[in-house]
Write a protein that holds these residues in place. Structure first.
Motif, short mmCIF file in Angstrom:
data_model
loop_
_atom_site.label_atom_id
_atom_site.label_comp_id
_atom_site.label_asym_id
_atom_site.label_seq_id
_atom_site.Cartn_x
_atom_site.Cartn_y
_atom_site.Cartn_z
N GLY A 1 0.79 -1.22 0.00
CA GLY A 1 0.00 0.00 0.00
C GLY A 1 0.82 1.27 0.00
N THR A 2 2.08 1.17 -0.35
CA THR A 2 2.90 2.38 -0.36
C THR A 2 2.57 3.26 -1.56
OG1 THR A 2 4.56 1.01 -1.41
CG2 THR A 2 4.86 1.51 0.93
N ILE A 3 2.06 2.65 -2.59
CA ILE A 3 1.62 3.47 -3.73
C ILE A 3 0.11 3.36 -3.78
CG2 ILE A 3 1.72 3.79 -6.22
CD1 ILE A 3 4.38 2.24 -6.13
N SER A 4 -0.49 4.49 -3.97
CA SER A 4 -1.95 4.44 -4.05
C SER A 4 -2.37 4.37 -5.51
CB SER A 4 -2.56 5.69 -3.41
OG SER A 4 -3.88 5.84 -3.88
N PRO A 5 -2.93 3.26 -5.93
CA PRO A 5 -3.34 3.15 -7.35
C PRO A 5 -4.32 4.25 -7.73
CG PRO A 5 -3.59 1.05 -6.20
CD PRO A 5 -3.28 2.09 -5.15
#
Lengths: 494, 102, 241, 633, 528
Positions: free
Chosen positions: D528-532
Motif C-alpha cells: 500500500g505504499t503506492i496508491s493506485p
C-alpha cells in the motif's frame, strides 16, 4: 357490244352460297313460325356455317380461279379470309347462344339476329374474294350494315342505340371517304379491277420518286376509309362506344369479323391494287400502327368497363396488325406481312370472342360488365375464371397461348422487313397492355367476390367458351398448317 | 378550262363533298348529318360520272349506280336506328348522346 | 367558254347552293329541300355527261325515294323541337370550316395537277349510240360484267331491310312474355349501372302495371307462381327451372 | 524427404467424430455422458500427435497424407492433404495437449450446465478445426479451417446464448475476425493470380519470381488475417469480449487454438514475408505496439479474466514482434510456452470464478490464498511465467524475442517490448495480489471458496508444471531443443549472430524490468505504499485511455458501425425505396396518368369523332402532298 | 439406340400431375397433396436418374430430343442438357418436391388450385432449363411467370396483389425485349447462312457483327438481369418474396433467380462473345454494386423475409460477377453459387416459413431466444445462416470464393470490393440469428445466472428486453413448438446438400467444368 350472260363457276361459290342458303332458311322458318325459329335458329346457323367451312375444302384454291368475270377471286387469300370469317361466325353464334337464350330481347327474333350475323359473315367472305372495287365495297357495306343493326339490337337500352348510331354515322361518313378514294383511283387508272389497277400503276410509278398528288390523295382517302373499318387511330373513336353499347355477343362478333373484313379490304385494295405504291402506304401504315397501338393500349388502362376496355384493346391489336402490314416488302413468296396479319386475325377471333363470351356468361349470371363484377370470380366459378384468364393472357401475348404466336409472327415479319422499331414498339406495348389484361386476372384471382350471383345453366355458351379456351391454349402448338396457309397470300395478291 | 372537262366535274364534286363533310362536322341534328352524308356520296358520284365521261367508259356510271344503292341501304338502316333512338330518347341531337364516353 | 361549260357552271352553282342550304338551314325540312335541289341539279349535270340512266336514277331513287324517306322520318320525330335551336357550337363550326377549306385546297391541288394513267374505254358517244343509248349500254355492261355486284346489291338491301325492320318495328311484347303475362307474375332483374338512368319517362308501362324491362343484360324473370315470386326481392335472381 | 502415411488423419478425425456424434445425438441420448466420447477422442488425437511429432522432429522428414481433391476449376486445383512438418508437429503437440487438458478440466467445470452435450460437441470441433489448420498443405485449406476456427469461437463464446453479452461477444468475435479474413482471402487470391498455385511448397519455391510490390501486398494481406485472428492492433477488440464464453473456452482460445493460428500462419508463410522487408517491418511494429497497448490496458482492468485476456493480446504482440524481426523460432517458442501459462492462468481464474460463484471482479475478491492454496500456487506460477520471471517458461521465450528484436534491426521495438514487460509483471501480479492476497472483500459467510475438484485440479497442476518447465526446451538460447527441432522449417531464414553478452544483458534487463513490475504491484496492492487511485488520478487522461481500451471499441462503434448502419438505412429508404423503386412505380404511374389524360379525348360526341377522322384525313393528305408528292418539286 | 425421352418425362410429369388434379374436380385435399407429391416425386426421381447417367466427360448436350415443330420457321422441339443445365434440373425437381412438402400444412384454402399452379410452375421451370430451341425456351420462360404470379397473388400475404403484379409486369417487360432479340438473331442467322433455325447450338456458330451483338446482347441481358435480379432491377424481388407463401419464396429464390444466371451462360455468352467482352466491365460493376448493396440492405431490414431477399440480391451478384469475369474459376463459381443459393436461401425461406406458421408475423422484433424452445430450428437456422455467410466447408464458400477469385483475376478492384462483403454478410446474418434464435424472447427477464440480471439488481441498469420492441399482439415466441418432422424433412436434404457441396464439391465441379470451358472458349475465341 352484245349482252354477255355468262354462267358463273358455281362450284367456286359454294361456301358463300351455303351461308346465303342458311340465311334464307332462317328467314323462311321465322316467317312461318317464330316459335320454330327460336328452337332451330341456333343449330341451323351453326350447321350452316360449319357446312360452309367444310365446303371450303371442296374448292381448289391453288388455281386462283376467278368467276363473274374478274369480280370474284377464289384464291388463297379468299380462302383464309373465308375461313377466319366462318370460324369467327361460328364462335359468335356460340357466344350469342346464352345471350338470346336468356331472353334479354324477348320481343326480338333470334332468326333475324342470326340472319344479320350471317349477312355480315357473308359480306366478309365477299370482301376476301373481291376482284374489283364494287364487289369489295358491297361486301364491306353488307358486313357493316348488318353490324349497325346488330349493335342496336338491344334497342331497349339507350346505350345500345347510341353505340349503333355513332357507329353508323361515322361508318357512313368513312364510307363516303372510302368511296371517294375509290373514285379517284378509278379516275386515275381507268379501272376498278384490282389487278388491272396494279398493272396500270406499275407502269407509271417509279420507286423512290415522289408521286402525283392525285394518286396520293386517292391512296390516303382509301387509307382513311379503311382505317375506319379496322379502327386505326385517329379513325377509331367509334370503337369503344360501339363495343360498350352493343349487346355483348354482338360486341364479340363486331370486334372480329368486321375487322377481318376491314383487313381483307386493306389487303385487297392496298396490297393487291395499289401494290406499286407500297413504298408510300407501308410507311403510312407503320405510322398509323404506332399511333394506334400506343393509344389503344394506353387508354385501355384507364377503363373499368370490361367491354370498353376490350374495345380499346381491340384498337391496340389493330395497331399490331397494321404493323404486320407495314412489314410489307416485296409481295413475293417469303414476305410474311399479310400472312402474319391473317394469322393474327385467326388467333384474335378465338381469344377476343372468347373474352366477350365470358362477359356474356357473367351477364347471364346477373353480373355487370365492370372490373368489379369479375372480382373473386376464381372462387365462385373457377373454370370461367380460368377461361377468362386464358383469353386475357393470350391477348397479352403470353406463350404458349395463341396470341403469343400471332404476335410472334408479326414481329418476325417486321424484323425480316427490317422494321425493328415497330417490333420494339409492339413488345413495349405488350408490356403496357399487361397492365390492364392482368388487372382482370388480378381481380378474378386475388379479390374477394362481390355482387349477386345467379346460378344458371348455359350449356351452349359454356361449350363455346370451352372450345375457344382450348383452341387458345393449344392451337398455337399446331399452328404450322394455318400459318402455312396464311403464307400463301403472295400467290393471290401479287 | 374553256372546254368542259372532267376537271369541272371533279371540282364540283370536291365542293359538294367538302360541304357535306363540313355539315357532318358541324351539325347536331342526326337527320341533317345523315343528309350531309348523302350529299357526300352524291359528290362522289359526280366524280365518278366525270371520270367515266372523260375516259369514255361506263364503269364509272356503273359504279355510281352501286353507290346509289349503297346509299339507299345505309339510309334504310340509318333511319331504322334513328327510329329506335327516338323511341328510347326523345331527341335527335347527337350531342345529347353521351352516355358512352371516355 | 363554251355553252356546255356555262350550263354546267350554272347547274353546279345551284347544286352547291343547295348543298350549302343543307348545311346551313336550321330546319331539317329546309335542309331536305336544299338536298333535293342539289340532287336535281346534279342529275342535270349527269345528262351533260351523257349518263342519262344515272340522271333518272338520281331523280327517282335519290331525290325521290331516299329524300322522301328522310323527310318522313324527320316529320316523325317531332320536327318542332330540334336541338339546333337550343345552342350553337361556334368552335365546332370554325374547326369544321377550317378543315373544309384545308381539304378543299388539298383536293383542288390534286385535281388541278392530276394526270391520266388509265386507257380510255370504247364508249364514245358514237359507240353508245350504236348499241342504242346509254341505258342499253349500261344495262348490257351491268349484266355482263357486274352480275355479281347486282346480286350482292340485292343481298345488301335485303340485309339493310331486315336490320331496319328489326330496329324500327314496334316494341311488341314477345309471344313468350305475352303468354307469361297472361298467367304469371313478371319480375325483373333490378337494373343497375349504366342502365339505371336510362329508364325513359316516355316508356309506357305495360297494362298490368309491372315495370318494363330496361334491357342491359337484365333478363325478364319469370316465376311460375305468385308464391314463388313473392319470396324474392325485385332483383332476386329467379329463373324458371 | 517425405513419407506418405495413412494414420495422420486420426488426429483431426477423432475429435471430428466426437463432435458430430455429440451434436447429433447429444440432446436426447448422450446428454451428460458427452465427455465419454470427447475426452478420449482428443486424447487419441494428442497421442497420435505425439507419434507424429516423434516421427517428424529430428528426422528431417515430413509426413503426408493426401485425402481428396476439394476444388478443381480450370487450373485452380485445391487438394485436401495433411502434411506434418516440424512446425506442424510442435503446433500439434501444443494444440492437442492443451486442448486435452482443457477437455478434462471442462468435465468438472461444465458439469451442471444444461448445454453440456453442446459444449462437448463444439470443443472437439474446435480442436478438429485447429488441427486441420496446422496440418493443411495449402493456403486455401488453411483458410477454410481458419474460418472454421472462427466459427468454433463463435459457437463457444456465445455458448450461453441467452446472455445478451455472450451473444454480442460471439458475433463481434466472428465479424472482427472476418475483417481479417477479408484481407487473408484477398491475399490468397493474389497469390493464386500471381503464381497459379496455392500449395505451400510450390508457392515458396516461386516466391522469388514475384515482384517486390506483389509480394509485399501478399504478405500484408496475409498478415491482415493474422491481425484479426491473433488479435493484433487494431482488431484485438474481440478478444477481451471473448471472455463471455465459459472459462475453458477462453483457455482454449487464448492458449492453444485460435489466436495462435495467426502466428502460425505467418510463420508458415515466412518465405513470403522474408521476401518483403516492408511487410516484416509492419508485422514487427504492429506486434510491439500491440504488446505495449494491451499491457497498459491490462493494468487497468478489474475483471480477472479481462486482465488475462489483455495479457494474451500483449503476448501475441510479442510473438508478432518476433515474427517481424525474423526471430521465427522464438516466436513459435513463445507460442509454445504461452500456451501453457495462459491456459493455466485461465483455468486458474476459472477455478476462482467457480469458487466465487461466477464473480469476476477482483475488487470483490482478496485473500483467496487462504481457501484455495492449490489454485493460488498454480496461478502464481502462471503469472510469474507470464511476467517473465526467471526461470519460468515465459522468461526464456520472451527474452529470446527481445534479443531477436535487438539484433533484428529493431532495437527501438525491443525497448517497447521491455516497457511492455514492465507492465506485464505489474498487471499479472496486480491480479495475483488483488485476488489472493490481503483481506477478503466479500462476505466469507455467504461464499465458501474452495479448491476445485480433481478433474479441474489435475489439469491445473499439469499446466503449472508445463509453465514452469517448458522454457527449458529453449535452453540454451538459440540452441535449445526447440531450436533444433524447428531449424529445418526456417532454413531459409536469416540468422543473426547473437553474442553471449547481448543475451545475458537482455536477460538481465528483462529480469530487472519484470522485478520492477512485481515490486510496483506489491507496493501498490500489498504494502500500500503506492496508491493506485492516486496514480490513476494523476495520470488522468492516460489512465482513462488505458481503462477504456484506448477507445478502440468506442471509435469503431461511433465511426464505423453506426455510420454504416445509418448509411445502409439511408440507402434503403432513399435509394432503394425512393429512387429505384420510385422509378419503377413512377413509370407505371406515368403510363396510368397518360391513360387518364388520353381517355378524355373520347368525349362521347359524334361531332368530335368525325372531327378526328376529318382532321386525320386533312393532316395526312397535307403531309403526304407536301412531302411525298410532285406538288412542290 | 432409341432412348427414353427422359428430359420430356422429367419436364412433363408435374404437368401430368396438374392435369390429373385439374380433371379430378372433387379430389379430397389429402388426395390432392398426394398426387402433387407423387408427380413432383416422379420428376425428382427421374432427374436423379438423369444426373446419375450424366456423363461429365462430355462437354456437349446429352439426352437430346428433337422433333420438328414449325419447320418453316426453324422452330423445333429440342431438348438437351449439358453440365450447366443438368444440375439446375436436379435443383428444380428437388425444390419442387420440397415446395410440395413445405406447402402441406400451411396451404389451407384452394389447395387443388395451389398444387396445379405449383406443378405448372415446375414444368415451366424445367422447360426453361432443358430447352435448346430459343422459341421453346421463350415459351417456357414466359409460362413460368403466370403460376408464380398466381402463387404470390392468391396465396400470399397482405400486400400480395401489388407484389404479384409488380413481379409479373417487371419480368414481362424484360423478357419481351428478349423476344425481339430472339427474332432478330434468327433473322440475322438466316441472312448469313440461309438457314432458318432457332437452335441455340447452331445459332452460336453464327458470326454476328459487333453492332448487332451489342444490341441483341442488351435485349437478352435485360431479361436475364431482371430475373437474376441485378442491381438496379431488383426491387421486385423483396416485394415478391415478402408476399409470397413459403413454397413460393423457395421456388422463387431457389429456381427462378437461377433462370437469369442460366440465361447468361446459355445465351448471352456463347451467342454474343464480342458483345460479352464489351459489356462485361459494366456488368461487373453492377454485380459488385449488387453484392455490396444487397448486403447493406440486408443489414437494416426489419422484416425477416426481406432480409433474406436482399441477401439473395447480394448472392446473385456473385453469380453475375463470376460469369462476367470470363474465366474458368468465375464461371464454375457462378454455377456453384447458383446451386448453393438454391439450397441455402431456399432453406432460409423455409425457416422463415416455419416461424411465420407459428407467429404470423415476420417482424424480427417479434422473435428472440428461440434456441431454447426450438433447438432443432435454431440448429438448422444456424447451419444455413453460416452457409449463407459463406462459411468454408459449406456450399456457399466454394462458389463464392471461386466467383470472387474469378472476379479478382479479371478485375482486381471487383474482387477486392466483392470480397469485402464477407464482413457484411457475417454481420447481417449473425445479427439476425442473434435476434431470432439467441438471447431472450421479447420481454423475457434475464436468467438467474446472467450478469445482466446482476447488473440490474446491483447497479439499477434495467435489462434490455430480448428481441427489442415487439408488437403486443404477436404470440409469445416461448410457446412456439419446434419444427415438425415434415418441416425437418424439407430442411434436412438441403442441409445435407449444402454440406456435401461444401465438403466435396468435386462431382459438381466436374459436371459443370467441361460445359463451362466450352462456353469460355466460345467467348474468348480460344480453342478448347
Amino acid at each position: 357490244m352484245p349482252l354477255r350472260l355468262v354462267a358463273p363457276e358455281w362450284s367456286l361459290l359454294v361456301p358463300p352460297l351455303i351461308v346465303l342458303g342458311t340465311i334464307v332458311l332462317l328467314l323462311a322458318i321465322d316467317a312461318v313460325s317464330e316459335r320454330a325459329a327460336r328452337q332451330t335458329a341456333l343449330p341451323l346457323a351453326l350447321v350452316g356455317q360449319l357446312l360452309a367451312l367444310a365446303s371450303l375444302a371442296t374448292i381448289d384454291w391453288g388455281e386462283g380461279t376467278t368467276t363473274f368475270g374478274v369480280s370474284y377471286r377464289a384464291d388463297w387469300f379468299a380462302l383464309v379470309v373465308s375461313l377466319i370469317a366462318l370460324v369467327a361466325g361460328i364462335l359468335s353464334v356460340l357466344v350469342s347462344a346464352g345471350y338470346t337464350e336468356s331472353g334479354l330481347e324477348p320481343g326480338v327474333g333470334l332468326a333475324e339476329y342470326l340472319a344479320l350475323l350471317l349477312f355480315s359473315v357473308l359480306g366478309t367472305m365477299v370482301v376476301g374474294a373481291a376482284g374489283d372495287f364494287i364487289v369489295l365495297l358491297l361486301g364491306l357495306e353488307m358486313s357493316a350494315v348488318a353490324v349497325y343493326a346488330l349493335t342496336a339490337f338491344a334497342r331497349r337500352r339507350l346505350t345500345s342505340v347510341e353505340g349503333a348510331l355513332k357507329y353508323f354515322l361515322l361508318g357512313a361518313f368513312a364510307s363516303a371517304i372510302l368511296i371517294y378514294g375509290m373514285a379517284w383511283v378509278y379516275g386515275l387508272t381507268g379501272s376498278i379491277v384490282l389487278s388491272d389497277i396494279a398493272h396500270t400503276l406499275r407502269t407509271v410509278v417509279t420507286p423512290g420518286q415522289p408521286l402525283d398528288p392525285a394518286l396520293l390523295l386517292a391512296l390516303l382517302l382509301l387509307a382513311v376509309g379503311l382505317g375506319f373499318k379496322i379502327a386505326a387511330v385517329p379513325f377509331h373513336m367509334w370503337t369503344p362506344d360501339a363495343y360498350q353499347g352493343a349487346p355483348t355477343p354482338v360486341s364479340a362478333y363486331m370486334s372480329v369479323v368486321p375487322k377481318v373484313a376491314g383487313f381483307a379490304a386493306v389487303a385487297r385494295v392496298l396490297v393487291q391494287g395499289l401494290q406499286p405504291l407500297s413504298e408510300q402506304w407501308a410507311g403510312l401504315l407503320g405510322i398509323l400502327a404506332l399511333i394506334t397501338m400506343v393509344y389503344g393500349n394506353v387508354v385501355a388502362i384507364a377503363q373499368r368497363d370490361l367491354k370498353r376496355m376490350l374495345g380499346y384493346s381491340a384498337i391496340g391489336h389493330t395497331g399490331y396488325m397494321l404493323a404486320g402490314l407495314a412489314a410489307f416488302t416485296t409481295g413475293l413468296a417469303g414476305d410474311r406481312s399479310v400472312g402474319s396479319v391473317l394469322f393474327y386475325l385467326f388467333a384474335y377471333a378465338f381469344m377476343n370472342i372468347g373474352a366477350f363470351g365470358v362477359i356474356a356468361w357473367l351477364q347471364e349470371r346477373g353480373l355487370g360488365t365492370t372490373l368489379d363484377d369479375v372480382a373473386g370470380l376464381a372462387g365462385r366459378a373457377p373454370l370461367a375464371a380460368l377461361t377468362m384468364a386464358i383469353f386475357m393472357l393470350s391477348l397479352m401475348g403470353m406463350p404458349p397461348l395463341l396470341g403469343f404466336y400471332a404476335k410472334y409472327y408479326v414481329i418476325l415479319a417486321l424484323i425480316e422487313a427490317g422494321q425493328l422499331w415497330l417490333a420494339v414498339a409492339i413488345v413495349v406495348m405488350s408490356a403496357v397492355s399487361a397492365f390492364f389484361y392482368l388487372r382482370v386476372v388480378t381481380q378474378m384471382y386475388f379479390q374477394e367476390p362481390g355482387g349477386t350471383w345467379r346460378p344458371v345453366r348455359t350449356p351452349l355458351l359454356g361449350l363455346g367458351l370451352a372450345v375457344m379456351a382450348v383452341a387458345t391454349l393449344a392451337l398455337g402448338l399446331v399452328s404450322g398448317p394455318i400459318l402455312e396457309l396464311a403464307q400463301r397470300w403472295p400467290a393471290a395478291l401479287t | 378550262m374553256s372546254e368542259l372537262s372532267a376537271t369541272h366535274f371533279l371540282l364540283l364534286s370536291a365542293a359538294l363533298f367538302i360541304i357535306g363533310m363540313v355539315g357532318v362536322l358541324t351539325r347536331r341534328n342526326v337527320l341533317v348529318i345523315f343528309m350531309c352524308i348523302e350529299l357526300m356520296l352524291n359528290a362522289v358520284n359526280v366524280s365518278l360520272i366525270g371520270f367515266a365521261w372523260e375516259l369514255h367508259q361506263l364503269t364509272g356510271q356503273v359504279f355510281a349506280l352501286f353507290v346509289i344503292a349503297i346509299a339507299a341501304a345505309e339510309a334504310v338502316v340509318g333511319l331504322g336506328i334513328v327510329m329506335a333512338l327516338t323511341r328510347r330518347a326523345d331527341t335527335v341531337d347527337i350531342d345529347e348522346l353521351r352516355q358512352l364516353r371516355e | 367558254m363554251s355553252l356546255q361549260v356555262l350550263i354546267f357552271s350554272l347547274l353546279a352553282c345551284v347544286s352547291i347552293l343547295g348543298a350549302l342550304g343543307v348545311v346551313i338551314a336550321r330546319n331539317p325540312v329546309h335542309s331536305a329541300i336544299g338536298l333535293v335541289l342539289s340532287f336535281l341539279n346534279v342529275a342535270a349535270i349527269y345528262l351533260i355527261a351523257r349518263a342519262e340512266f344515272l340522271a333518272v336514277v338520281q331523280v327517282i331513287v335519290y331525290a325521290g325515294a331516299v329524300i322522301v324517306l328522310v323527310v318522313f322520318v324527320t316529320m316523325l320525330v317531332h320536327p318542332d323541337d330540334l336541338p339546333e335551336f337550343h345552342g350553337r357550337r361556334p368552335l365546332r363550326v370554325a374547326t369544321g370550316l377550317v378543315l373544309g377549306v384545308a381539304l378543299l385546297l388539298e383536293v383542288a391541288a390534286a385535281i388541278l395537277t392530276r394526270s391520266l394513267y388509265g386507257a380510255p374505254g370504247p364508249w364514245t358517244d358514237q359507240t353508245i349510240a350504236a348499241v342504242g343509248g346509254n341505258t342499253r349500254a349500261l344495262g348490257q355492261t351491268l349484266y355482263s360484267d357486274y352480275m355479281l355486284a347486282i346480286q350482292l346489291t340485292a343481298l345488301l338491301l335485303l340485309a339493310a331491310t331486315i336490320g331496319a325492320i328489326v330496329l324500327a318495328r314496334p316494341e311488341a311484347v314477345s309471344e313468350r312474355v305475352a303468354a307469361a303475362r297472361r298467367t304469371l307474375t313478371i319480375s325483373l332483374a333490378h337494373p343497375r349501372g349504366l342502365d339505371q338512368p336510362e329508364l325513359p319517362p316516355a316508356l309506357p308501362l305495360p297494362p298490368d302495371g309491372q315495370v318494363k324491362p330496361a334491357g342491359g343484360g337484365r333478363p325478364i324473370v319469370l316465376a311460375r307462381s305468385a308464391s314463388e315470386f313473392t319470396e324474392q326481392p325485385a332483383w332476386g335472381e329467379w329463373r324458371t327451372p | 524427404m517425405e513419407r506418405t502415411v495413412d494414420w495422420l488423419v486420426v488426429i483431426p478425425l477423432a475429435p471430428l467424430l466426437a463432435a458430430v456424434i455429440n451434436f447429433l445425438f447429444g440432446k436426447w441420448w448422450i446428454r451428460h455422458r458427452a465427455h465419454w466420447l470427447a475426452v478420449p477422442a482428443v486424447g487419441l488425437s494428442f497421442l497420435t500427435s505425439i507419434v507424429a511429432a516423434w516421427a517428424v522432429l529430428g528426422s528431417d522428414e515430413l509426413l503426408r497424407q493426401p485425402l481428396y481433391t476439394w476444388i478443381r476449376a480450370g487450373e485452380f486445383h485445391v487438394p485436401v492433404e495433411l502434411v506434418a512438418d516440424e512446425l506442424t508437429a510442435v503446433m500439434l503437440l501444443v494444440v492437442t495437449g492443451v486442448s486435452f487438458l482443457v477437455h478434462v478440466y471442462s468435465i468438472g467445470y461444465m458439469h451442471h450446465d444444461p448445454g453440456y452435450y453442446r459444449f462437448f460437441a463444439w470443443l472437439p470441433l474446435f480442436v478438429f478445426s485447429m488441427v486441420m489448420l496446422v496440418l493443411a498443405s495449402n493456403f486455401l485449406v488453411l483458410f477454410v479451417f481458419w474460418e472454421a476456427v472462427g466459427l468454433c469461437s463463435y459457437l463457444l463464446i456465445g455458448f450461453w446464448f441467452r446472455r445478451r453479452s455472450a451473444a454480442e461477444a460471439a458475433k463481434k468475435a466472428f465479424v472482427v475476425n472476418r475483417i481479417g479474413d477479408f484481407g487473408f482471402a484477398l491475399g490468397i487470391m493474389l497469390l493464386f493470380t500471381s503464381l497459379g498455385t496455392l500449395d505451400y511448397h510450390a508457392v515458396f519455391e516461386a516466391v522469388p519470381q514475384l515482384s517486390s510490390g506483389t509480394v509485399t501486398a501478399i504478405a500484408l494481406l496475409l498478415f491482415t488475417g493474422a491481425i484479426g485472428k491473433s488479435a493484433q492492433l487494431p482488431l484485438f477488440v474481440w478478444l477481451p469480449d471473448a471472455m463471455e464464453g465459459p472459462t475453458p473456452v477462453s483457455a482454449l482460445i487464448h492458449a492453444a487454438t485460435m489466436v495462435t493460428a495467426g502466428i502460425f500462419m505467418v510463420a508458415r508463410a515466412h518465405p513470403i514475408f522474408l521476401a518483403s522487408p516492408i511487410a516484416l517491418w509492419v508485422v514487427a511494429a504492429i506486434g510491439a505496439l500491440t504488446a505495449f497497448v494491451a499491457a497498459t490496458i491490462a493494468t487497468t482492468q478489474f475483471d480477472i479474466k479481462r486482465v488475462v485476456a489483455y495479457s494474451t493480446v500483449s503476448q501475441l504482440g510479442y510473438m508478432a514482434l518476433a515474427l517481424g524481426v525474423g526471430a521465427w523460432i522464438p516466436a513459435i517458442f513463445h507460442l509454445f510456452t504461452h500456451a501453457f501459462f495462459k491456459a493455466l492462468l485461465f483455468l486458474g481464474s476459472g477455478a476462482v470464478m467457480h469458487a466465487m460463484h461466477d464473480e469476476l471482479d477482483m475488487r470483490r475478491m482478496g485473500g483467496l490464498k487462504r481457501w484455495m492454496p492449490l489454485t493460488y500456487w498454480t496461478f502464481v506460477i502462471g503469472a510469474a511465467a507470464n511476467a517473465g520471471i526467471v526461470p519460468l517458461a515465459g522468461f526464456w521465450s520472451k527474452d529470446e524475442i527481445l534479443v531477436g528484436a535487438w539484433v533484428g534491426g529493431a532495437p527501438l521495438l525491443a525497448l517497447v517490448g521491455l516497457v511492455a514487460a514492465f507492465f506485464t509483471a505489474l498487471y499479472m501480479f496486480r491480479a495475483v495480489f488483488l485476488t489472493f492476497h490481503g483481506q477478503p472483500r466479500f462476505d466469507p459467510h455467504e461464499l465458501h471458496p474452495h479448491d476445485p475438484p480433481a478433474t479441474m485440479a489435475v489439469p491445473l497442476v499439469i499446466l503449472a508444471i508445463g509453465a514452469a518447465l517448458t522454457g527449458f526446451l529453449g535452453v540454451p538460447p538459440e540452441a535449445g531443443w526447440i531450436h533444433h527441432a524447428l531449424e529445418p522449417v526456417f532454413e531459409g531464414a536469416t540468422h543473426h549472430e547473437v553474442t553471449l553478452g547481448l543475451t545475458l544483458g537482455m536477460a538481465a534487463a528483462s529480469t530487472l524490468v519484470a522485478l520492477a513490475g512485481l515490486w510496483t504491484a506489491h507496493a501498490a496492492y500489498v504494502r500500500g505504499t503506492i496508491s493506485p487511485a492516486a496514480v490513476a488520478e494523476r495520470l488522468g487522461p492516460l489512465y482513462r485511455l488505458a481503462a477504456n481500451g484506448w477507445y478502440f471499441d468506442f471509435v469503431y462503434q461511433r465511426y464505423v458501425v453506426r455510420p454504416l448502419d445509418a448509411a445502409a438505412t439511408w440507402l434503403w429508404r432513399t435509394v432503394d425505396v425512393g429512387i429505384i423503386d420510385g422509378a419503377v412505380n413512377g413509370s407505371a404511374r406515368i403510363v396510368a396518368l397518360t391513360a387518364q389524360l388520353w381517355r378524355r379525348l373520347q368525349t362521347g360526341l359524334v361531332a368530335n369523332y368525325a372531327l378526328a377522322i376529318a382532321l386525320g384525313t386533312v393532316l395526312l393528305v397535307g403531309a403526304y402532298l407536301a412531302f411525298g408528292s410532285t406538288l412542290f418539286r | 439406340m432409341e432412348r427414353l425421352p427422359i428430359l420430356s418425362l422429367i419436364t412433363y410429369s408435374p404437368l401430368v400431375g396438374a392435369v390429373v388434379l385439374f380433371l379430378w374436380g372433387n379430389a379430397s385435399t389429402r388426395a390432392v397433396r398426394w398426387i402433387a407429391l407423387i408427380a413432383s416425386g416422379v420428376s425428382f426421381a427421374l432427374s436423379v436418374a438423369m444426373l446419375l447417367a450424366f456423363d461429365p466427360s462430355q462437354a456437349g448436350m446429352q439426352f437430346t430430343e428433337t422433333f420438328e415443330w414449325l419447320p418453316e420457321l426453324g422452330i423445333a422441339y429440342r431438348l438437351g442438357v449439358d453440365g450447366i443445365s443438368a444440375p439446375l434440373v436436379g435443383l428444380t425437381t428437388l425444390l419442387t418436391l420440397i415446395a410440395v412438402i413445405a406447402s402441406w400444412d400451411p396451404i389451407r384454402h384452394r389447395v387443388r388450385e395451389y398444387y396445379i399452379t405449383l406443378l405448372l410452375l415446375a414444368t415451366g421451370m424445367l422447360g426453361v432449363f432443358v430447352s435448346l430451341d430459343l422459341f421453346l425456351f421463350y415459351v417456357f420462360w414466359e409460362i413460368v411467370l403466370i403460376p408464380m404470379a398466381l402463387i404470390i397473388g392468391v396465396w400470399g400475404s397482405a400486400n400480395r396483389v401489388y407484389a404479384a403484379v409488380k413481379f409479373f409486369l417487371y419480368t414481362l417487360a424484360g423478357s419481351l425485349l428478349m423476344l425481339v432479340g430472339i427474332v432478330a438473331l434468327y433473322q440475322e442467322y438466316f441472312q448469313q447462312t440461309g438457314i432458318r433455325t432457332l437452335d441455340v447450338l447452331e445459332l452460336a456458330q453464327g458470326n454476328y457483327s459487333p453492332t448487332f451483338q451489342f444490341w441483341t446482347f442488351l435485349a437478352f441481358f435485360l431479361a436475364f438481369a431482371i430475373k437474376v435480379p441485378m442491381w438496379p432491377f431488383h426491387t421486385w424481388l423483396p416485394d415478391a418474396h415478402v408476399e409470397a407463401p413459403t413454397a413460393g419464396s423457395v421456388i422463387l429464390a431457389g429456381v427462378l433467380l437461377k433462370m437469369g444466371g442460366y440465361g447468361f451462360l446459355r445465351f448471352n455468352l456463347p451467342l454474343f462473345p464480342e458483345a460479352t467482352q464489351r459489356w462485361a466491365p459494366a456488368i461487373v460493376v453492377l454485380s459488385v454494386i449488387a453484392i455490396l448493396y444487397g448486403a447493406l440492405m440486408a443489414l437494416v431490414q426489419r422484416d425477416f423475409k426481406k432480409l433474406v431477399a436482399y441477401s439473395s440480391v447480394s448472392h446473385m451478384g456473385f453469380v453475375t460477377l463470376g460469369i462476367f469475369a470470363l474465366n474458368q474459376q468465375g464461371l464454375s463459381g457462378a454455377m456453384v453459387v447458383m446451386l448453393s443459393h438454391g439450397f441455402v436461401t431456399s432453406a432460409l425461406f423455409l425457416l422463415v416459413g416455419v416461424l411465420y406458421e407459428r407467429a404470423h408475423t415476420r417482424e424480427l422484433a417479434a422473435f428472440g431466444g428461440l434456441a431454447r424452445n426450438m433447438p432443432i430450428f435454431a440448429a438448422f437456422f444456424g447451419f444455413f445462416a453460416l452457409a449463407s455467410l459463406g462459411l468454408p466447408g459449406l456450399s456457399g464458400f466454394v462458389g463464392e470464393f471461386l466467383a470472387l477469385l474469378g472476379g479478382f483475376q479479371s478485375y482486381r478492384w471487383a474482387g477486392v470490393l466483392g470480397t469485402a462483403v464477407v464482413i457484411l454478410a457475417a454481420w447481417y446474418m449473425l445479427r439476425v440469428y442473434q435476434r431470432v434464435a439467441l438471447v431472450r424472447a421479447p420481454g423475457e427477464p434475464p436468467d438467474p445466472d446472467d450478469p445482466e440480471l446482476r447488473m440490474a439488481i446491483t447497479e439499477g441498469v434495467p435489462p434490455v428486453a430480448g428481441g427489442g420492441d415487439a408488437d403486443q399482439h404477436t404470440p409469445d415466441p416461448r410457446t412456439f413448438p419446434d419444427v415438425t418432422w415434415r418441416e425437418a424433412l424439407t430442411l434436412a436434404p438441403l442441409a445435407l446438400l449444402t454440406l456435401w457441396v461444401g465438403v466435396y464439391p468435386l462431382p459438381v465441379l466436374d459436371v459443370i467444368e467441361l460445359s463451362l470451358r466450352a462456353i469460355l472458349a466460345a467467348v474468348t475465341g480460344e480453342r478448347m
